[in-house]
Enzyme design. Structure first.
Site, PDB file in Angstrom:
ATOM      1  N   THR A   2      11.235 -13.642   7.030  1.00 27.52           N
ATOM      2  CA  THR A   2       9.785 -13.087   6.390  1.00 27.52           C
ATOM      3  C   THR A   2       9.300 -14.220   5.183  1.00 27.52           C
ATOM      4  OG1 THR A   2       8.768 -11.516   4.597  1.00 27.52           O
ATOM      5  CG2 THR A   2      11.209 -11.564   4.707  1.00 27.52           C
ATOM      6  N   ASP A   3       8.408 -14.247   4.821  1.00 25.48           N
ATOM      7  CA  ASP A   3       7.727 -15.147   3.545  1.00 25.48           C
ATOM      8  C   ASP A   3       8.252 -14.342   2.176  1.00 25.48           C
ATOM      9  OD1 ASP A   3       6.066 -12.980   3.619  1.00 25.48           O
ATOM     10  OD2 ASP A   3       4.244 -14.075   3.543  1.00 25.48           O
ATOM     11  N   GLU A   4       8.729 -13.353   2.410  1.00 23.79           N
ATOM     12  CA  GLU A   4       8.852 -12.372   0.948  1.00 23.79           C
ATOM     13  C   GLU A   4      10.134 -13.190   0.380  1.00 23.79           C
ATOM     14  OE1 GLU A   4       8.367  -8.364   0.966  1.00 23.79           O
ATOM     15  OE2 GLU A   4       6.997  -8.477   2.668  1.00 23.79           O
ATOM     16  N   TYR A  25      14.509  -5.418  -0.598  1.00 28.33           N
ATOM     17  CA  TYR A  25      14.287  -5.994   0.601  1.00 28.33           C
ATOM     18  C   TYR A  25      14.374  -7.406   0.910  1.00 28.33           C
ATOM     19  CZ  TYR A  25      11.480  -7.392   4.813  1.00 28.33           C
ATOM     20  OH  TYR A  25      11.054  -7.917   5.894  1.00 28.33           O
ATOM     21  N   LYS A  85      16.742  -9.784   2.915  1.00 27.61           N
ATOM     22  CA  LYS A  85      16.467 -10.760   3.929  1.00 27.61           C
ATOM     23  C   LYS A  85      17.166 -12.178   3.736  1.00 27.61           C
ATOM     24  CE  LYS A  85      14.469 -10.320   7.393  1.00 27.61           C
ATOM     25  NZ  LYS A  85      14.900  -9.775   8.606  1.00 27.61           N
TER      26      LYS A  85
HETATM   27  P1  NAD Z   1      10.552  -1.888  11.809  1.00 27.75           P
HETATM   28  O1  NAD Z   1      11.172  -1.448  10.676  1.00 27.75           O
HETATM   29  O2  NAD Z   1       9.343  -1.548  12.623  1.00 27.75           O
HETATM   30  O3  NAD Z   1      11.526  -2.114  13.073  1.00 27.75           O
HETATM   31  C1  NAD Z   1      13.054  -2.319  12.625  1.00 27.75           C
HETATM   32  C2  NAD Z   1      13.789  -1.874  13.891  1.00 27.75           C
HETATM   33  O4  NAD Z   1      15.187  -2.262  13.759  1.00 27.75           O
HETATM   34  C3  NAD Z   1      13.877  -0.517  14.312  1.00 27.75           C
HETATM   35  O5  NAD Z   1      13.625  -0.268  15.820  1.00 27.75           O
HETATM   36  C4  NAD Z   1      14.987   0.034  13.871  1.00 27.75           C
HETATM   37  O6  NAD Z   1      15.642   1.343  14.534  1.00 27.75           O
HETATM   38  C5  NAD Z   1      15.812  -1.156  14.036  1.00 27.75           C
HETATM   39  N1  NAD Z   1      17.084  -1.125  13.196  1.00 27.75           N
HETATM   40  C6  NAD Z   1      16.977  -0.810  11.659  1.00 27.75           C
HETATM   41  N2  NAD Z   1      18.428  -1.012  11.381  1.00 27.75           N
HETATM   42  C7  NAD Z   1      18.977  -1.430  12.579  1.00 27.75           C
HETATM   43  C8  NAD Z   1      20.476  -1.565  12.683  1.00 27.75           C
HETATM   44  N3  NAD Z   1      21.420  -1.266  11.760  1.00 27.75           N
HETATM   45  N4  NAD Z   1      20.829  -1.979  13.977  1.00 27.75           N
HETATM   46  C9  NAD Z   1      20.177  -1.870  15.026  1.00 27.75           C
HETATM   47  N5  NAD Z   1      18.676  -1.601  14.904  1.00 27.75           N
HETATM   48  C10 NAD Z   1      18.460  -1.440  13.861  1.00 27.75           C
HETATM   49  O7  NAD Z   1      10.350  -3.482  11.295  1.00 27.75           O
HETATM   50  P2  NAD Z   1       9.494  -4.648  11.925  1.00 27.75           P
HETATM   51  O8  NAD Z   1       8.210  -4.719  11.050  1.00 27.75           O
HETATM   52  O9  NAD Z   1       9.232  -4.640  13.347  1.00 27.75           O
HETATM   53  O10 NAD Z   1      10.398  -6.084  11.636  1.00 27.75           O
HETATM   54  C11 NAD Z   1      10.945  -6.672  12.620  1.00 27.75           C
HETATM   55  C12 NAD Z   1      11.786  -7.961  11.713  1.00 27.75           C
HETATM   56  O11 NAD Z   1      10.584  -8.778  11.291  1.00 27.75           O
HETATM   57  C13 NAD Z   1      12.371  -7.470  10.501  1.00 27.75           C
HETATM   58  O12 NAD Z   1      13.649  -8.365  10.597  1.00 27.75           O
HETATM   59  C14 NAD Z   1      11.276  -8.015   9.391  1.00 27.75           C
HETATM   60  O13 NAD Z   1      12.230  -8.332   8.264  1.00 27.75           O
HETATM   61  C15 NAD Z   1      10.558  -9.115   9.908  1.00 27.75           C
HETATM   62  N6  NAD Z   1       9.353  -9.456   9.482  1.00 27.75           N
HETATM   63  C16 NAD Z   1       8.520  -8.316   9.235  1.00 27.75           C
HETATM   64  C17 NAD Z   1       7.187  -8.618   8.786  1.00 27.75           C
HETATM   65  C18 NAD Z   1       6.147  -7.411   8.988  1.00 27.75           C
HETATM   66  O14 NAD Z   1       4.988  -7.581   8.623  1.00 27.75           O
HETATM   67  N7  NAD Z   1       6.464  -6.314   9.460  1.00 27.75           N
HETATM   68  C19 NAD Z   1       6.714  -9.892   8.357  1.00 27.75           C
HETATM   69  C20 NAD Z   1       7.761 -10.756   8.460  1.00 27.75           C
HETATM   70  C21 NAD Z   1       9.026 -10.612   9.164  1.00 27.75           C
HETATM   71  P1  TYD Z   2       3.185  -3.565   2.865  1.00 30.06           P
HETATM   72  O1  TYD Z   2       2.465  -2.910   4.090  1.00 30.06           O
HETATM   73  O2  TYD Z   2       4.278  -2.466   2.425  1.00 30.06           O
HETATM   74  O3  TYD Z   2       3.680  -4.922   3.134  1.00 30.06           O
HETATM   75  P2  TYD Z   2       4.791  -5.739   2.031  1.00 30.06           P
HETATM   76  O4  TYD Z   2       5.203  -5.291   0.922  1.00 30.06           O
HETATM   77  O5  TYD Z   2       5.875  -6.196   2.778  1.00 30.06           O
HETATM   78  O6  TYD Z   2       3.649  -7.026   1.747  1.00 30.06           O
HETATM   79  O7  TYD Z   2       2.283  -3.678   1.517  1.00 30.06           O
HETATM   80  C1  TYD Z   2       1.258  -4.648   1.765  1.00 30.06           C
HETATM   81  C2  TYD Z   2       0.407  -4.657   0.476  1.00 30.06           C
HETATM   82  O8  TYD Z   2      -0.145  -3.358   0.369  1.00 30.06           O
HETATM   83  C3  TYD Z   2       1.455  -4.808  -0.808  1.00 30.06           C
HETATM   84  O9  TYD Z   2       0.719  -5.732  -1.813  1.00 30.06           O
HETATM   85  C4  TYD Z   2       1.478  -3.348  -1.172  1.00 30.06           C
HETATM   86  C5  TYD Z   2       0.286  -2.795  -0.922  1.00 30.06           C
HETATM   87  N1  TYD Z   2       0.256  -1.305  -0.874  1.00 30.06           N
HETATM   88  C6  TYD Z   2      -0.552  -0.410  -1.375  1.00 30.06           C
HETATM   89  O10 TYD Z   2      -1.330  -0.983  -2.203  1.00 30.06           O
HETATM   90  N2  TYD Z   2      -0.519   0.824  -1.418  1.00 30.06           N
HETATM   91  C7  TYD Z   2       0.207   1.422  -0.365  1.00 30.06           C
HETATM   92  O11 TYD Z   2       0.471   2.661  -0.153  1.00 30.06           O
HETATM   93  C8  TYD Z   2       1.280   0.542   0.389  1.00 30.06           C
HETATM   94  C9  TYD Z   2       2.220   0.886   1.359  1.00 30.06           C
HETATM   95  C10 TYD Z   2       1.184  -1.120   0.218  1.00 30.06           C
END
Ligand code: NAD
Ligand code: TYD
Length: 339
Positions: A127-129, A152, A156
């Site tokens: 992630t960019d975070e 988080y 990561k």
């Molecule tokens: P999510 O929370 O929707 O899904 C995570 C999945 O991983 C779930 O199916 C969960 O059951 C499984 N999981 C969790 N712990 C586990 C473990 N110990 N063993 C096996 N499976 C496990 O997450 P997401 O949004 O789909 O993110 C997927 C990946 O992409 C993550 O690594 C996250 O850091 C990365 N990512 C997400 C975003 C975003 O905007 N959502 C952006 C950049 C990177």
């Molecule tokens: P989120 O979807 O939790 O993603 P991330 O924290 O990984 O960027 O949040 C996106 C943005 O929205 C973040 O700046 C936090 C804000 N946010 C709110 O303002 N209210 C909320 O209830 C949530 C869940 C997020």
């Protein structure tokens, strides 16, 4: 290709499996998922049905070395793509321990086994975070120093650093991809876009943190999945690739766009106490991925948002299925005093 995908029942992993079923139909896929609150077998019903014997599901925790060894020895993957993670910043603030277990110990387990078995492709989805927070100008590049601010993002970054070390120390061919905020079908409704849409349609108040001016760079999930696939097929071992959506929006802009699309009033918005350690702005320079992988986001934020909201509106059963008792408890504990 025999590919082991972890976290395939979550948001991005499930979208990735849909992409593989449509565009790499001859691949053999093993989906390893612990089915946490965020994992849902219903998310992969379609790819499982399309791929039939080419698909298998293993219910296992990536931090459980014995279970993961059994899966690796049985399936003999040629590539690993690690999506499995604890992914929600707010939950990490409430309790960091599961984040360290999955996002650090889990990555270590995968790296150790993958190296032992000589697996030639390994993609760590990150992630960019991990880069921390930007001021009003500038972009994160792959050489921006890591400066994670939330439990988080710290977890990561820990996983990413292990991948880096495995490449530098053992020559293990890990590749790290770092993407900006995703949105689209199958996203768990704790994240901003589905949360706001579902609350707005139920005429419930919308909790916007702080002044609502924090900026995220939004990418439609399918564009991210195409980037991961390109890294898997064409990435350079040891490389880090940034992916972004070219769509910086302040949170308030996103929330107002959602309200407009569902015809609800701005009076639903509540400015609530800020998230501690809340990163101000994220934005990605993805020129390396463009040059080496041909990556480019193709879905505009406006088109992607409409598609996403239509997807949720058409699936009340899916929404009802994922909003479990445990989710309600988290919502009450996290937002209770603020809303
Ligand atoms: P999510 O929370 O929707 O899904 C995570 C999945 O991983 C779930 O199916 C969960 O059951 C499984 N999981 C969790 N712990 C586990 C473990 N110990 N063993 C096996 N499976 C496990 O997450 P997401 O949004 O789909 O993110 C997927 C990946 O992409 C993550 O690594 C996250 O850091 C990365 N990512 C997400 C975003 C975003 O905007 N959502 C952006 C950049 C990177
Ligand atoms: P989120 O979807 O939790 O993603 P991330 O924290 O990984 O960027 O949040 C996106 C943005 O929205 C973040 O700046 C936090 C804000 N946010 C709110 O303002 N209210 C909320 O209830 C949530 C869940 C997020």
């Amino acid at each position: 290709m025999r590919i082991l995908v972890t976290g395939g029942c979550g948001f991005i992993g499930a979208n990735f499996l849909h992409l593989l079923a449509a565009e790499r139909p001859g691949w053999n896929i093993c989906n390893v998922d612990a089915l946490t609150y965020a994992g849902n077998l219903a998310n992969v019903r379609e790819p499982a049905a399309t791929l039939k014997q080419l698909y298998r599901f293993e219910h296992a925790d990536i931090a459980d070395a014995q279970a993961i060894r059994r899966v690796f020895e049985d399936f003999r993957p040629e590539a690993v793509v690690n999506f499995a993670a604890e992914s929600h910043v707010d939950r990490s603030i409430a309790d960091a321990a599961p984040f360290i277990r999955t996002n650090v110990d889990g990555v270590l387990t995968l790296l150790q086994l993958a190296r032992e078995m000589g697996i030639p492709r390994f993609i760590q989805v990150s992630t960019d975070e991990v880069y921390g927070s930007l001021g009003p100008t500038g972009l994160f590049s792959e050489t921006t120093p890591l400066a994670p601010n939330s439990p988080y993002s710290a977890s990561k970054a820990g996983g990413d650093l292990l991948c880096r070390a495995w490449h530098e120390t053992y020559g293990f061919p890990a590749i790290i991809t770092r993407c900006s905020n995703n949105y689209g079908p199958f996203q768990f409704p704790e994240k901003l876009i589905p949360l706001m849409f579902l609350r707005a349609t139920a005429d419930e108040p919308l909790p916007v943190y702080g002044d609502g001016a924090n900026v995220r760079d939004w990418i439609f999930v399918e564009d991210h999945c195409r980037g991961v696939l390109a890294a898997l097929e064409h990435g350079r071992p040891g490389a880090v690739y940034n992916f972004g959506g070219n769509a910086e929006r302040a949170n308030m802009q996103v929330v107002e766009a959602i309200l407009r699309l569902c015809g609800k009033p701005k009076s639903l918005i509540r400015l609530v106490a800020d998230r501690p350690g809340h990163d101000r702005r994220y934005a990605m320079d993805y020129s390396l991925a463009a040059a080496e992988l041909g990556f480019a986001p193709s879905v505009s934020f406006e088109a992607g948002l409409e598609r996403t909201l239509a997807w949720y509106a058409a699936r009340p059963e899916w929404v009802a299925g994922v909003i479990s008792g445990a989710y309600r408890t988290f919502m009450q504990e996290w937002y209770g005093e603020r809303l």
